[in-house]
Design an enzyme around this catalytic site. Sequence first.
Site, PDB file in Angstrom:
ATOM      1  N   GLU A   1     -13.957  -5.906   8.945  1.00  0.00           N
ATOM      2  CA  GLU A   1     -14.286  -4.841   7.978  1.00  0.00           C
ATOM      3  C   GLU A   1     -15.623  -5.121   7.298  1.00  0.00           C
ATOM      4  O   GLU A   1     -16.419  -4.213   7.067  1.00  0.00           O
ATOM      5  CB  GLU A   1     -13.161  -4.687   6.935  1.00  0.00           C
ATOM      6  CG  GLU A   1     -11.881  -4.109   7.523  1.00  0.00           C
ATOM      7  CD  GLU A   1     -12.083  -2.730   8.148  1.00  0.00           C
ATOM      8  OE1 GLU A   1     -12.609  -1.831   7.480  1.00  0.00           O
ATOM      9  OE2 GLU A   1     -11.705  -2.560   9.330  1.00  0.00           O
TER      10      GLU A   1
ATOM     11  N   HIS B   1     -18.393  -2.435   8.264  1.00  0.00           N
ATOM     12  CA  HIS B   1     -18.595  -1.469   7.174  1.00  0.00           C
ATOM     13  C   HIS B   1     -19.294  -2.079   5.947  1.00  0.00           C
ATOM     14  O   HIS B   1     -20.191  -1.474   5.380  1.00  0.00           O
ATOM     15  CB  HIS B   1     -17.239  -0.887   6.739  1.00  0.00           C
ATOM     16  CG  HIS B   1     -16.483  -0.237   7.854  1.00  0.00           C
ATOM     17  ND1 HIS B   1     -16.784   1.003   8.346  1.00  0.00           N
ATOM     18  CD2 HIS B   1     -15.422  -0.668   8.604  1.00  0.00           C
ATOM     19  CE1 HIS B   1     -15.952   1.328   9.328  1.00  0.00           C
ATOM     20  NE2 HIS B   1     -15.118   0.322   9.507  1.00  0.00           N
TER      21      HIS B   1
ATOM     22  N   HIS C   1      -7.088  -0.490   4.562  1.00  0.00           N
ATOM     23  CA  HIS C   1      -7.709  -0.667   5.873  1.00  0.00           C
ATOM     24  C   HIS C   1      -9.179  -1.025   5.650  1.00  0.00           C
ATOM     25  O   HIS C   1      -9.670  -1.989   6.194  1.00  0.00           O
ATOM     26  CB  HIS C   1      -7.557   0.599   6.724  1.00  0.00           C
ATOM     27  CG  HIS C   1      -8.122   0.461   8.110  1.00  0.00           C
ATOM     28  ND1 HIS C   1      -7.836   1.320   9.136  1.00  0.00           N
ATOM     29  CD2 HIS C   1      -8.987  -0.440   8.633  1.00  0.00           C
ATOM     30  CE1 HIS C   1      -8.483   0.933  10.236  1.00  0.00           C
ATOM     31  NE2 HIS C   1      -9.189  -0.115   9.956  1.00  0.00           N
TER      32      HIS C   1
HETATM   33  P1  AMP Z   1     -12.419   0.135  11.926  1.00  0.00           P
HETATM   34  O1  AMP Z   1     -13.092  -0.662  13.056  1.00  0.00           O
HETATM   35  O2  AMP Z   1     -12.583  -0.475  10.583  1.00  0.00           O
HETATM   36  O3  AMP Z   1     -12.823   1.573  11.980  1.00  0.00           O
HETATM   37  O4  AMP Z   1     -10.869   0.073  12.193  1.00  0.00           O
HETATM   38  C1  AMP Z   1     -10.327   0.101  13.442  1.00  0.00           C
HETATM   39  C2  AMP Z   1      -9.949  -1.285  13.861  1.00  0.00           C
HETATM   40  O5  AMP Z   1      -9.162  -1.917  12.853  1.00  0.00           O
HETATM   41  C3  AMP Z   1      -9.124  -1.279  15.098  1.00  0.00           C
HETATM   42  O6  AMP Z   1      -9.519  -2.359  15.910  1.00  0.00           O
HETATM   43  C4  AMP Z   1      -7.725  -1.443  14.572  1.00  0.00           C
HETATM   44  O7  AMP Z   1      -6.876  -1.987  15.537  1.00  0.00           O
HETATM   45  C5  AMP Z   1      -7.960  -2.369  13.425  1.00  0.00           C
HETATM   46  N1  AMP Z   1      -6.909  -2.317  12.403  1.00  0.00           N
HETATM   47  C6  AMP Z   1      -6.467  -1.239  11.761  1.00  0.00           C
HETATM   48  N2  AMP Z   1      -5.508  -1.561  10.874  1.00  0.00           N
HETATM   49  C7  AMP Z   1      -5.336  -2.896  10.983  1.00  0.00           C
HETATM   50  C8  AMP Z   1      -4.489  -3.823  10.325  1.00  0.00           C
HETATM   51  N3  AMP Z   1      -3.623  -3.460   9.372  1.00  0.00           N
HETATM   52  N4  AMP Z   1      -4.592  -5.115  10.696  1.00  0.00           N
HETATM   53  C9  AMP Z   1      -5.465  -5.510  11.637  1.00  0.00           C
HETATM   54  N5  AMP Z   1      -6.302  -4.693  12.289  1.00  0.00           N
HETATM   55  C10 AMP Z   1      -6.239  -3.384  11.956  1.00  0.00           C
END
Ligand code: AMP
Length: 226
Positions: A115, A119, A61
Amino acid sequence: MGAKGWVVLKLLMFQSLFVSQSQEDFDFFYLVVQWPGAYCDTKRACCYPTSGKPDADFGIHGLWPNYKDGSWPSNCDPDSQFDRTQIEDLVSSMKKNWPTLSCPSNEGFEFWEHEWEKHGTCSESVMDQHEYFENALKLKDKANLLQILTNSGINPDDGFYGLSEITKAIKDGIGFTPGIQCNKDPERNAQLYQIYLCVDTSGTEFIECPVLPRGRCPAQLQFAKF
Ligand code: AMP
């Protein structure tokens, strides 16, 4: 102060400038991996990437800089845009190990861009864009989580397993306690969704977690088929 004194003072000032710039502005990373079966069997839509159904394996992730108090920095540098030309050599491995599951179906660049921007830009003091993605891939490979779990008889077979059993298998395999996060399937069963492993500020070595995320897992959880 004599000329010699000035030179020493200037050297010290230059050194402190250098030290403060190279210091990290976070305490550790979480490497967060996700079980695709648990992303896809919830009510939220899931779409396989254009390359097809991902392997029945944990997918990355993200690699998330974090603070010891449990909070984290995000979107640290709007000027540092995701640049796919910098990671061309990693893309085939990313498609396999960092698959997108969001809809509509796509190659994955949107997910990786998100990402990086949210991050990755917060870890620029220690790694560039290529190193960010490469480090995440190497860490996922090094962790070998599915093998660790299946070696302990914990399989993605829709069976229920103890949270302490899963945690212990990973602690024995990697040497450090993981954070386990659950979500719920449509029958409201809690299931293994994401595993958090802590990584040092260089982004290369697993460490004991300074703080574990709140995982919302009960004592027994399902390991969904995929
Ligand atoms: P983050 O913003 O990195 O904390 O992660 C949350 C976001 O990542 C949310 O919008 C999720 O829907 C998205 N997300 C999580 N896993 C996946 C994935 N395998 N593919 C695409 N989007 C993802």
